[in-house]
Design a protein around this motif. Sequence first.
Motif, PDB file in Angstrom:
ATOM      1  N   LEU A  42      44.623  31.828  43.040  1.00 21.03           N
ATOM      2  CA  LEU A  42      43.850  32.794  43.953  1.00 21.03           C
ATOM      3  C   LEU A  42      42.991  33.844  43.370  1.00 21.03           C
ATOM      4  CD1 LEU A  42      42.938  33.389  46.828  1.00 21.03           C
ATOM      5  CD2 LEU A  42      44.762  35.005  47.102  1.00 21.03           C
ATOM      6  N   VAL A  43      43.494  34.458  42.316  1.00 20.88           N
ATOM      7  CA  VAL A  43      42.528  35.385  41.666  1.00 20.88           C
ATOM      8  C   VAL A  43      41.534  34.814  40.536  1.00 20.88           C
ATOM      9  CG1 VAL A  43      42.748  37.410  39.957  1.00 20.88           C
ATOM     10  CG2 VAL A  43      44.570  37.114  41.756  1.00 20.88           C
ATOM     11  N   GLN A  44      41.855  33.761  40.051  1.00 15.35           N
ATOM     12  CA  GLN A  44      40.917  33.030  39.341  1.00 15.35           C
ATOM     13  C   GLN A  44      39.863  32.342  40.124  1.00 15.35           C
ATOM     14  OE1 GLN A  44      41.295  28.755  39.195  1.00 15.35           O
ATOM     15  NE2 GLN A  44      40.413  28.544  37.099  1.00 15.35           N
ATOM     16  N   TYR A  45      40.048  32.129  41.369  1.00 14.40           N
ATOM     17  CA  TYR A  45      39.093  31.831  42.405  1.00 14.40           C
ATOM     18  C   TYR A  45      38.017  32.888  42.626  1.00 14.40           C
ATOM     19  CZ  TYR A  45      36.879  30.100  46.689  1.00 14.40           C
ATOM     20  OH  TYR A  45      35.882  30.068  47.677  1.00 14.40           O
ATOM     21  N   GLN A  46      38.843  34.019  43.043  1.00 16.06           N
ATOM     22  CA  GLN A  46      37.932  35.231  43.320  1.00 16.06           C
ATOM     23  C   GLN A  46      37.277  35.661  42.294  1.00 16.06           C
ATOM     24  OE1 GLN A  46      41.335  37.760  44.531  1.00 16.06           O
ATOM     25  NE2 GLN A  46      41.177  37.224  46.769  1.00 16.06           N
ATOM     26  N   CYS A  47      37.774  35.660  41.066  1.00 19.69           N
ATOM     27  CA  CYS A  47      37.144  35.992  39.873  1.00 19.69           C
ATOM     28  C   CYS A  47      35.718  35.204  39.593  1.00 19.69           C
ATOM     29  CB  CYS A  47      37.916  36.266  38.683  1.00 19.69           C
ATOM     30  SG  CYS A  47      38.933  37.685  38.411  1.00 19.69           S
ATOM     31  N   LEU A  48      35.937  33.765  39.821  1.00 19.66           N
ATOM     32  CA  LEU A  48      34.812  32.956  39.339  1.00 19.66           C
ATOM     33  C   LEU A  48      33.484  32.918  40.541  1.00 19.66           C
ATOM     34  CD1 LEU A  48      36.672  29.774  38.210  1.00 19.66           C
ATOM     35  CD2 LEU A  48      35.260  31.270  36.860  1.00 19.66           C
ATOM     36  N   ILE A  49      34.297  33.031  41.656  1.00 15.18           N
ATOM     37  CA  ILE A  49      33.205  32.906  42.808  1.00 15.18           C
ATOM     38  C   ILE A  49      32.452  34.203  43.045  1.00 15.18           C
ATOM     39  CG2 ILE A  49      32.847  32.830  45.452  1.00 15.18           C
ATOM     40  CD1 ILE A  49      33.494  30.434  43.827  1.00 15.18           C
ATOM     41  N   ARG A  50      33.401  35.410  42.905  1.00 14.17           N
ATOM     42  CA  ARG A  50      32.539  36.736  43.197  1.00 14.17           C
ATOM     43  C   ARG A  50      32.105  37.361  41.717  1.00 14.17           C
ATOM     44  NH1 ARG A  50      37.211  39.886  46.133  1.00 14.17           N
ATOM     45  NH2 ARG A  50      35.590  41.749  45.586  1.00 14.17           N
ATOM     46  N   SER A  51      32.051  36.631  40.810  1.00 16.44           N
ATOM     47  CA  SER A  51      31.693  37.368  39.348  1.00 16.44           C
ATOM     48  C   SER A  51      32.512  38.503  38.858  1.00 16.44           C
ATOM     49  CB  SER A  51      30.271  37.431  39.305  1.00 16.44           C
ATOM     50  OG  SER A  51      29.483  36.258  39.543  1.00 16.44           O
ATOM     51  N   LEU A  52      33.752  38.443  38.957  1.00 14.52           N
ATOM     52  CA  LEU A  52      34.560  39.581  38.563  1.00 14.52           C
ATOM     53  C   LEU A  52      35.274  39.297  37.202  1.00 14.52           C
ATOM     54  CD1 LEU A  52      36.584  39.938  42.088  1.00 14.52           C
ATOM     55  CD2 LEU A  52      34.440  41.283  41.346  1.00 14.52           C
ATOM     56  N   CYS A  53      35.471  40.582  36.541  1.00 13.54           N
ATOM     57  CA  CYS A  53      36.150  40.577  35.104  1.00 13.54           C
ATOM     58  C   CYS A  53      37.401  40.265  35.392  1.00 13.54           C
ATOM     59  CB  CYS A  53      35.865  41.739  34.496  1.00 13.54           C
ATOM     60  SG  CYS A  53      36.992  42.120  33.024  1.00 13.54           S
ATOM     61  N   GLN A  54      38.037  39.179  34.597  1.00  9.09           N
ATOM     62  CA  GLN A  54      39.353  38.863  34.638  1.00  9.09           C
ATOM     63  C   GLN A  54      40.498  39.998  34.164  1.00  9.09           C
ATOM     64  OE1 GLN A  54      41.663  36.218  31.958  1.00  9.09           O
ATOM     65  NE2 GLN A  54      39.637  35.829  30.900  1.00  9.09           N
ATOM     66  N   VAL A  55      39.867  40.782  33.700  1.00  7.48           N
ATOM     67  CA  VAL A  55      40.861  41.972  33.048  1.00  7.48           C
ATOM     68  C   VAL A  55      40.793  42.990  33.948  1.00  7.48           C
ATOM     69  CG1 VAL A  55      41.398  43.460  31.081  1.00  7.48           C
ATOM     70  CG2 VAL A  55      40.737  41.178  30.738  1.00  7.48           C
ATOM     71  N   CYS A  56      39.722  43.742  34.103  1.00  3.73           N
ATOM     72  CA  CYS A  56      39.576  44.919  34.973  1.00  3.73           C
ATOM     73  C   CYS A  56      39.445  44.422  36.422  1.00  3.73           C
ATOM     74  CB  CYS A  56      38.776  45.813  34.492  1.00  3.73           C
ATOM     75  SG  CYS A  56      36.915  45.243  34.623  1.00  3.73           S
ATOM     76  N   GLY A  57      38.791  43.515  36.849  1.00  2.00           N
ATOM     77  CA  GLY A  57      38.474  43.178  38.427  1.00  2.00           C
ATOM     78  C   GLY A  57      37.152  43.797  38.819  1.00  2.00           C
ATOM     79  N   GLN A  58      36.406  44.435  37.872  1.00  3.37           N
ATOM     80  CA  GLN A  58      35.003  44.967  38.327  1.00  3.37           C
ATOM     81  C   GLN A  58      33.985  43.869  38.190  1.00  3.37           C
ATOM     82  OE1 GLN A  58      34.579  48.143  39.593  1.00  3.37           O
ATOM     83  NE2 GLN A  58      36.887  48.029  39.436  1.00  3.37           N
ATOM     84  N   ARG A  59      33.087  43.898  38.812  1.00  2.00           N
ATOM     85  CA  ARG A  59      31.948  42.983  39.036  1.00  2.00           C
ATOM     86  C   ARG A  59      31.310  42.906  37.691  1.00  2.00           C
ATOM     87  NH1 ARG A  59      29.565  39.900  42.032  1.00  2.00           N
ATOM     88  NH2 ARG A  59      27.166  39.546  42.248  1.00  2.00           N
ATOM     89  N   LEU A  60      30.932  41.786  37.006  1.00  2.00           N
ATOM     90  CA  LEU A  60      30.235  41.499  35.913  1.00  2.00           C
ATOM     91  C   LEU A  60      28.821  41.976  35.959  1.00  2.00           C
ATOM     92  CD1 LEU A  60      31.536  37.888  35.155  1.00  2.00           C
ATOM     93  CD2 LEU A  60      32.375  40.103  34.044  1.00  2.00           C
TER      94      LEU A  60
END
Length: 172
Positions: A42-60
């Motif tokens: 689920l988090v992988q999906y959210q990171c990929l779709i929303r362009s989030l950093c996989q470590v800090c969770g902030q937008r790339l």
Amino acid sequence: MRAIPDIPVHLAGRPSSGGLVVPMITPATRDGLYLFGKITDLVQYQCLIRSLCQVCGQRLGRRAVMFARESDLFYGCTAEPAACPPCAAYSRRACPMLAARRSRYRASEHPALAGIPLAADQLLRQSAPAEPWYAVWIRDYDVIEHPARPGTLAASWQRIPPLCIRPLAATA
């Protein structure tokens, strides 16, 4: 004994384990044990779709880094979401695979995952020599189904040429 890298200020609020920051994408057991090297779907999906950093969770931002195994380069994509440059720099020092402190993949699954079937690519990697890793610097990416892993999302740089691809340290 290896030195544990200092935790960057921007990651000070993230959970840590053994002196290392726990990336946003890392799953935890019900007992609170972090499963480094694993990815939460689920988090992988959210990171990929929303362009989030996989470590800090902030937008790339305008630039990001994807860590890719040598085999990922052939496909021009990786299942690992991108990281912002500060988190990528920390990950290169902290992750034993990226820092080449491990020359082989784990021989067995974590006991907390006993009974949970492994994906085919995970089975193939057990005890295998570690592949070389690369930092793929990107401006953007497409989300696709991984060509070698049906049902697995991946970040692709096939349509959008990367800024550069740099090998990380050779395995120890």
